[in-house]
Motif scaffolding. Structure first.
Motif, short mmCIF file in Angstrom:
data_model
loop_
_atom_site.label_atom_id
_atom_site.label_comp_id
_atom_site.label_asym_id
_atom_site.label_seq_id
_atom_site.Cartn_x
_atom_site.Cartn_y
_atom_site.Cartn_z
N HIS A 56 165.37 -22.02 117.61
CA HIS A 56 165.85 -22.69 116.41
C HIS A 56 165.38 -21.94 115.18
O HIS A 56 164.37 -21.23 115.23
N GLY A 57 166.09 -22.14 114.10
CA GLY A 57 165.66 -21.49 112.87
C GLY A 57 166.53 -21.87 111.70
O GLY A 57 167.47 -22.65 111.82
N PHE A 58 166.17 -21.28 110.57
CA PHE A 58 166.98 -21.48 109.37
C PHE A 58 166.87 -20.27 108.46
O PHE A 58 165.94 -19.47 108.56
N VAL A 59 167.87 -20.16 107.61
CA VAL A 59 167.93 -19.11 106.61
C VAL A 59 168.14 -19.78 105.27
O VAL A 59 169.02 -20.63 105.13
N ALA A 60 167.32 -19.42 104.30
CA ALA A 60 167.48 -19.92 102.94
C ALA A 60 167.65 -18.71 102.03
O ALA A 60 166.87 -17.76 102.11
N ASP A 61 168.68 -18.75 101.21
CA ASP A 61 168.94 -17.65 100.28
C ASP A 61 168.53 -18.07 98.87
O ASP A 61 168.83 -19.18 98.42
N PHE A 62 167.83 -17.16 98.18
CA PHE A 62 167.32 -17.40 96.84
C PHE A 62 167.80 -16.30 95.90
O PHE A 62 168.01 -15.16 96.33
N THR A 63 167.90 -16.63 94.63
CA THR A 63 168.34 -15.63 93.66
C THR A 63 167.34 -14.49 93.52
O THR A 63 167.73 -13.34 93.35
N ASP A 64 166.04 -14.81 93.61
CA ASP A 64 165.00 -13.79 93.41
C ASP A 64 163.68 -14.29 93.98
O ASP A 64 163.58 -15.40 94.50
N TRP A 65 162.65 -13.44 93.87
CA TRP A 65 161.34 -13.77 94.42
C TRP A 65 160.73 -14.98 93.72
O TRP A 65 160.04 -15.78 94.36
N ALA A 66 160.98 -15.16 92.44
CA ALA A 66 160.45 -16.31 91.71
C ALA A 66 161.02 -17.62 92.26
O ALA A 66 160.31 -18.62 92.37
N ALA A 67 162.29 -17.61 92.62
CA ALA A 67 162.91 -18.81 93.20
C ALA A 67 162.30 -19.12 94.57
O ALA A 67 162.04 -20.29 94.88
N LEU A 68 162.04 -18.09 95.37
CA LEU A 68 161.38 -18.31 96.67
C LEU A 68 159.99 -18.89 96.46
O LEU A 68 159.59 -19.82 97.15
N GLU A 69 159.27 -18.38 95.48
CA GLU A 69 157.93 -18.89 95.19
C GLU A 69 158.00 -20.36 94.74
O GLU A 69 157.18 -21.18 95.17
N ALA A 70 158.98 -20.70 93.92
CA ALA A 70 159.14 -22.10 93.48
C ALA A 70 159.41 -23.01 94.68
O ALA A 70 158.90 -24.13 94.74
N TYR A 71 160.18 -22.52 95.62
CA TYR A 71 160.46 -23.27 96.86
C TYR A 71 159.18 -23.47 97.66
O TYR A 71 158.90 -24.55 98.17
N GLN A 72 158.39 -22.41 97.78
CA GLN A 72 157.19 -22.46 98.60
C GLN A 72 156.16 -23.47 98.08
O GLN A 72 155.45 -24.07 98.87
N VAL A 73 156.11 -23.67 96.77
CA VAL A 73 155.13 -24.61 96.21
C VAL A 73 155.71 -26.00 95.97
O VAL A 73 154.99 -26.92 95.59
N HIS A 74 157.01 -26.16 96.21
CA HIS A 74 157.66 -27.46 95.99
C HIS A 74 157.08 -28.48 96.97
O HIS A 74 156.92 -28.20 98.17
N PRO A 75 156.76 -29.71 96.51
CA PRO A 75 156.17 -30.71 97.42
C PRO A 75 157.04 -31.06 98.62
O PRO A 75 156.51 -31.32 99.70
N ASP A 76 158.37 -31.05 98.47
CA ASP A 76 159.25 -31.33 99.61
C ASP A 76 159.13 -30.25 100.67
O ASP A 76 159.14 -30.53 101.87
N HIS A 77 159.00 -28.99 100.23
CA HIS A 77 158.83 -27.90 101.18
C HIS A 77 157.49 -28.00 101.88
O HIS A 77 157.39 -27.80 103.10
N LYS A 78 156.45 -28.32 101.14
CA LYS A 78 155.12 -28.44 101.74
C LYS A 78 155.10 -29.56 102.80
O LYS A 78 154.53 -29.39 103.87
N ARG A 79 155.74 -30.67 102.51
CA ARG A 79 155.81 -31.79 103.45
C ARG A 79 156.59 -31.38 104.71
O ARG A 79 156.17 -31.60 105.83
#
Length: 109
Positions: A56-79
């Motif tokens: 199983h897996g997933f792919v998430a596409d982001f506009t840039d590295w800053a967007a990926l970083e915002a995702y990584q620290v988002h509380p929904d992602h952490k949960r």
């Protein structure tokens, strides 16, 4: 664009319903993180069958590295990430992450 690829080797006792619920939770983050373009998730359908347990897996596409970083620290992602680790075989050892800078047509190489 940054392509965030996550492969998961779930514990054998994890039911398809739990996996479906996990991916549903993942998709709930869409629209909440600026620069998150899309998320695609599911089970491998590879005819090569060399997933080595990462079925199983997933792919998430982001506009840039800053967007990926915002995702990584988002509380929904952490949960979501914490739940994923609980269900992965060997915890974090059952998760493989690969981030790839993707050159879009017309962008410099």
């Amino acid at each position: 664009m940054i392509r965030h690829i996550v492969l998961i080797r779930f514990q054998p006792t994890v039911s398809p319903a739990v996996i479906e619920d996990l991916f549903a939770e993942l998709h709930q983050i869409e629209g909440k993180v600026t620069g998150l373009l899309s998320i695609t998730s599911g089970r491998s359908e590879s005819p090569e069958r060399i997933e080595r347990g990462y079925l199983h897996g997933f792919v998430a596409d982001f506009t840039d590295w800053a967007a990926l970083e915002a995702y990584q620290v988002h509380p929904d992602h952490k949960r979501f990430g914490a739940r994923l680790v609980v269900h992965a075989e060997g915890g974090l050892d059952g998760i493989l992450v690969f981030d790839l800078a993707v050159q879009t047509q017309g962008s410099p190489t």
